[in-house]
Scaffold this active site. Structure first.
Site, PDB file in Angstrom:
ATOM      1  N   GLU A 419     -28.320  31.085   7.060  1.00 46.60           N
ATOM      2  CA  GLU A 419     -29.675  30.554   6.926  1.00 46.60           C
ATOM      3  C   GLU A 419     -30.562  30.959   8.093  1.00 46.60           C
ATOM      4  O   GLU A 419     -31.185  30.114   8.753  1.00 46.60           O
ATOM      5  CB  GLU A 419     -29.630  29.036   6.754  1.00 46.60           C
ATOM      6  CG  GLU A 419     -28.965  28.594   5.461  1.00 46.60           C
ATOM      7  CD  GLU A 419     -29.046  27.088   5.229  1.00 46.60           C
ATOM      8  OE1 GLU A 419     -29.481  26.359   6.143  1.00 46.60           O
ATOM      9  OE2 GLU A 419     -28.674  26.651   4.128  1.00 46.60           O
ATOM     10  N   ASN A 470     -26.306  28.925  -0.013  1.00 44.90           N
ATOM     11  CA  ASN A 470     -26.121  27.482   0.077  1.00 44.90           C
ATOM     12  C   ASN A 470     -27.079  26.809  -0.897  1.00 44.90           C
ATOM     13  O   ASN A 470     -28.284  27.074  -0.856  1.00 44.90           O
ATOM     14  CB  ASN A 470     -26.418  26.981   1.491  1.00 44.90           C
ATOM     15  CG  ASN A 470     -25.537  27.615   2.546  1.00 44.90           C
ATOM     16  OD1 ASN A 470     -24.435  28.061   2.252  1.00 44.90           O
ATOM     17  ND2 ASN A 470     -26.008  27.651   3.784  1.00 44.90           N
ATOM     18  N   TRP A 556     -19.505  21.457   1.021  1.00 39.05           N
ATOM     19  CA  TRP A 556     -19.929  21.043   2.359  1.00 39.05           C
ATOM     20  C   TRP A 556     -19.848  19.528   2.425  1.00 39.05           C
ATOM     21  O   TRP A 556     -20.631  18.865   1.788  1.00 39.05           O
ATOM     22  CB  TRP A 556     -21.359  21.531   2.611  1.00 39.05           C
ATOM     23  CG  TRP A 556     -21.776  21.341   4.030  1.00 39.05           C
ATOM     24  CD1 TRP A 556     -22.482  20.297   4.534  1.00 39.05           C
ATOM     25  CD2 TRP A 556     -21.523  22.221   5.122  1.00 39.05           C
ATOM     26  NE1 TRP A 556     -22.684  20.462   5.879  1.00 39.05           N
ATOM     27  CE2 TRP A 556     -22.109  21.642   6.265  1.00 39.05           C
ATOM     28  CE3 TRP A 556     -20.858  23.438   5.262  1.00 39.05           C
ATOM     29  CZ2 TRP A 556     -22.049  22.235   7.515  1.00 39.05           C
ATOM     30  CZ3 TRP A 556     -20.810  24.024   6.506  1.00 39.05           C
ATOM     31  CH2 TRP A 556     -21.394  23.429   7.624  1.00 39.05           C
ATOM     32  N   LYS A 577     -21.979  14.528   4.722  1.00 37.89           N
ATOM     33  CA  LYS A 577     -21.603  15.234   3.499  1.00 37.89           C
ATOM     34  C   LYS A 577     -20.096  15.448   3.379  1.00 37.89           C
ATOM     35  O   LYS A 577     -19.633  16.125   2.461  1.00 37.89           O
ATOM     36  CB  LYS A 577     -22.325  16.578   3.411  1.00 37.89           C
ATOM     37  CG  LYS A 577     -23.836  16.460   3.246  1.00 37.89           C
ATOM     38  CD  LYS A 577     -24.474  17.819   3.000  1.00 37.89           C
ATOM     39  CE  LYS A 577     -25.974  17.690   2.874  1.00 37.89           C
ATOM     40  NZ  LYS A 577     -26.636  17.377   4.149  1.00 37.89           N
TER      41      LYS A 577
END
Length: 704
Positions: A419, A470, A556, A577
């Protein structure tokens, strides 16, 4: 027992070499350290001199952020701290080469011996080795000082603490390495100095090459013999190659041996993680003067776009989880038993592959994955954002990651970034350069980069062998079931791309429970019910399982972890998470969802055991069972109307009417004459509304 002993020994020797009376000596250097929080002066030596009598005794591994990074919002100490140790150097080391090898210091380090700077390192997750012999006084007491600094810097990745905290300290083990003047290289990016490659691997044969880097510190050439021997897991010699060399004192020299194995025993993941070992010995005048042992798992990885992941020619399920290394109350200062515990949970849930995110993790961990048969994604901490100043450090950390872990058969891919976007042109170019570096260092493994936008045509994409994305449907964007149209669009428009779903999921605070769930949640608010996380995973895994276009997927996360620059879901500095809580004491319902779908162990599990205070008299009951259709009893009466859920292990009873007060649910499955049961208790005290206004479709039942 014999096999387990071999695996333990192989793991312990991996990267460090084996201790022998005639070879190198590798001893723990973790005791006897003192710690002082800084800063105080520009020069560490002067700072330390001013602190006599004001030090705290600590044991390595150690971090100074175990509390503040886990309990405070954007209020933690990041900056310089100091470690000091007194070392009495034996007189017999006068003519030896002496190194300190640090497995991890967060994040930038300076090492001083008797006031002399002997080495520096930038990066909190890779190992580094410093030669200290010239600064030591043999037969005397020596002062060793390590300055560690975890302040964010634009030239060192990660460049901030946003996605996770970079814990400060000497948080992984330290080793004292003593060698003869001529030895297998210790300072080649702190690698083992031995690099094993394998080609043409099949059940019929395998070609193995062993490259060894040799270091001669004398002023004259030295006549040595380099011996590489392959052993089976049981200890039987397979083959030996010996080469006689006049080793020059000018520069490190690389020598290579080649082997062809007939009918090799292949490394077959969790089913059969068979390990050979390679023992590299350096001899002079017939005596062993150095020795390093490395693992060898013979395997062939292939990722075929649209078809799946193949291990040794067979399609292999990539049931994936991600793992952050930190623990509640410990930070990143972990011992091997903590890594073992995490791996035991990952193995129990049935995972076959792990993404160790978002940085290089413990050497011990990678070695254990070799012996457990877990297939590994290893990556560097190039995450979140760019500064334009991190290119050199990103390349160096990637080089360190690859060289230090080159021989682990469990690793199939090197992660280049996660990311990272603006400026797009800079990020794309740097990613391409990282890919080229990885392929130069290791042509035989894949590379991967990760995008969070979900668009294959994004300008930073397609600069690695694999494009990963993701996606958090229902959590950060859109609704839970929008995953269908997204993945179908990629399949249709980009059928030739190797693709991985690198993250998916939702937060779950186990103190937050509700029956009233829509198809999305306002994550920026403070209500993170466990039941919503379960709903997300139930549906998303069902979609992943029927789309071979997704070559591998990684939920995740395995465990909750610290995010010191965030405060969400009613808990400060926590990403929730995980399938398990940060303290590793509670398995959330999602843990058992995956265990039922992935594991071969029998599972019978009733969900929503923490959602005790029921909001509706008429509700639904969900059971996970991978051993057959369950019978479920409510207060002793068998329920009817069972239906199949999203996968073959998913069973749902709709329109279940609770009694007032206490309700006992019991699930039973009998298999092969053995009865498996699970039981939970709910309480119904009238219709309730517990502040769930943030949900869409408030009156829609969850379908559990």
């Amino acid at each position: 027992m014999k096999q387990l002993l071999f695996l333990f020994c192989a793991a312990a020797a991996s990267l460090l070499g084996s201790a022998s009376a005639h070879a190198r000596e590798v001893t723990s250097f973790c005791n006897g350290w003192e710690f002082k929080k800084g800063p105080i002066a520009a020069e560490p030596v002067k700072a330390v001199a001013a602190w006599n009598g004001k030090w705290e005794a600590v044991e390595i591994p150690h971090t100074w952020n175990a509390t503040d990074m886990q309990t405070k919002y954007n209020d933690f100490y990041a900056g310089p701290c100091y470690y000091r140790k007194t070392y009495v150097c034996p007189d017999n080391l006068r003519d030896k080469r002496v190194y300190l090898r640090f497995e991890g210091v967060g994040a930038c380090a300076e090492v001083y011996v008797n006031g002399q700077l002997t080495g520096t390192h930038k990066g909190g997750y890779s190992a580094f080795a410093v030669e200290i012999g010239s600064a030591l006084k043999a037969g005397e007491s020596n002062e060793i000082i390590v300055k560690a600094d975890n302040q964010s810097r634009p030239d060192v990745i990660p460049v901030n603490h946003s996605l996770f905290g970079v814990y400060g300290g000497i948080y992984r083990p330290v080793w004292l390495v003593v060698t003869e003047p001529t030895h297998i290289s210790v300072t080649d990016c702190a690698s083992p100095g031995v690099y094993i490659t394998q080609k043409n691997v099949s059940k019929r044969s395998a070609d193995v090459a062993v490259k060894v880097k040799l270091d001669n510190n004398s002023l004259q050439p030295v006549a040595v013999t380099l011996e590489n021997t392959l052993y089976t897991q049981e200890g039987r010699t397979v083959a030996t190659d010996r080469q006689h060399i006049d080793l020059t004192p000018q520069g490190t020299q690389s020598i290579q041996s080649a082997f062809r194995l007939s009918r090799p025993h292949l490394w077959q993941g969790r089913e059969d993680p068979y390990l050979y070992k390679v023992v590299t010995r350096l001899l002079r005048d017939g005596q062993v003067i150095d020795e390093v042992t490395q693992p060898l798992g013979l395997r062939k990885y292939e990722m075929v776009a649209g078809k799946g992941f193949f291990l040794n020619g067979q399609r292999y399920p990539m049931y994936g989880v991600c793992r952050h290394q930190d623990w509640w109350g410990l930070g990143s200062a972990l011992k091997n038993e903590h890594h073992d515990f995490d791996l035991s949970q990952i193995m129990e849930v049935g995972a076959t592959t792990v993404r160790f995110a978002h940085y290089q993790q413990s050497e011990y961990l990678y070695s254990r994955c070799d012996s457990l048969g877990l297939i590994i994604w290893a990556e560097i901490p190039f995450v979140n954002r760019v500064t334009g100043e991190e290119a050199e450090n990103a390349k160096n950390q990637l080089r360190e990651l690859i060289r230090q872990n080159f021989n682990h058969p469990s690793i199939y891919v090197w992660g280049l970034h996660n990311e990272v976007y603006h400026p797009h042109a800079y990020t794309a170019q740097l990613t391409a350069e990282l890919h080229d570096l990885a392929k130069t260092e290791d042509p035989d493994r894949y590379t991967v980069s990760v995008n969070g936008y979900g668009h294959m045509e994004h300008p930073v994409n397609l600069n690695a062998d694999i494009q990963a994305m993701n996606r958090y449907f229902g959590w950060y964007e859109k609704k839970i079931k929008n995953i269908d149209e997204w993945i179908e669009g990629l399949e249709t428009n980009y059928p030739h791309q190797r693709f991985i779903l690198s993250e998916y999921g939702a937060d779950a605070n186990i103190a937050h429970q509700t029956e009233l769930l829509g198809e999305s949640l306002k994550w920026w608010e403070q209500y993170y019910p466990e039941t919503f996380q379960t709903k997300v995973h139930e549906y998303h895994w069902s979609v992943i399982a029927r789309h071979p276009y997704i070559l591998a997927s990684y939920l995740w996360n395995s465990f909750d972890f610290a995010t010191p620059m965030a405060s969400r879901g009613g808990v400060i500095a926590r990403n929730m998470k995980g399938l398990m809580t940060f303290d590793r004491k509670t398995r959330k319902d999602s843990f058992y969802w995956y265990k039922a779908n992935w594991s071969k162990e029998p599972v019978v599990y009733l969900t929503q055991r923490r959602n005790v205070e029921r909001e509706r008299k008429q509700t639904s009951v969900t059971v996970y069972s991978n051993i057959g259709t369950p019978k479920v009893y409510l207060n002793g009466t068998e329920l009817t109307g069972i239906r199949q859920g999203y996968t073959a292990v998913h069973y749902v009873f709709d329109q279940v009417t609770l009694a007032d007060g206490k309700n006992v649910l019991k699930a039973i499955v009998t298999r092969d004459g053995k009865e498996y049961t699970d039981e939970i208790v709910w309480q119904y005290n009238g219709e309730q509304d517990r502040g769930t206004e943030s949900y869409e479709n408030k009156n829609v039942h969850s379908g559990f």
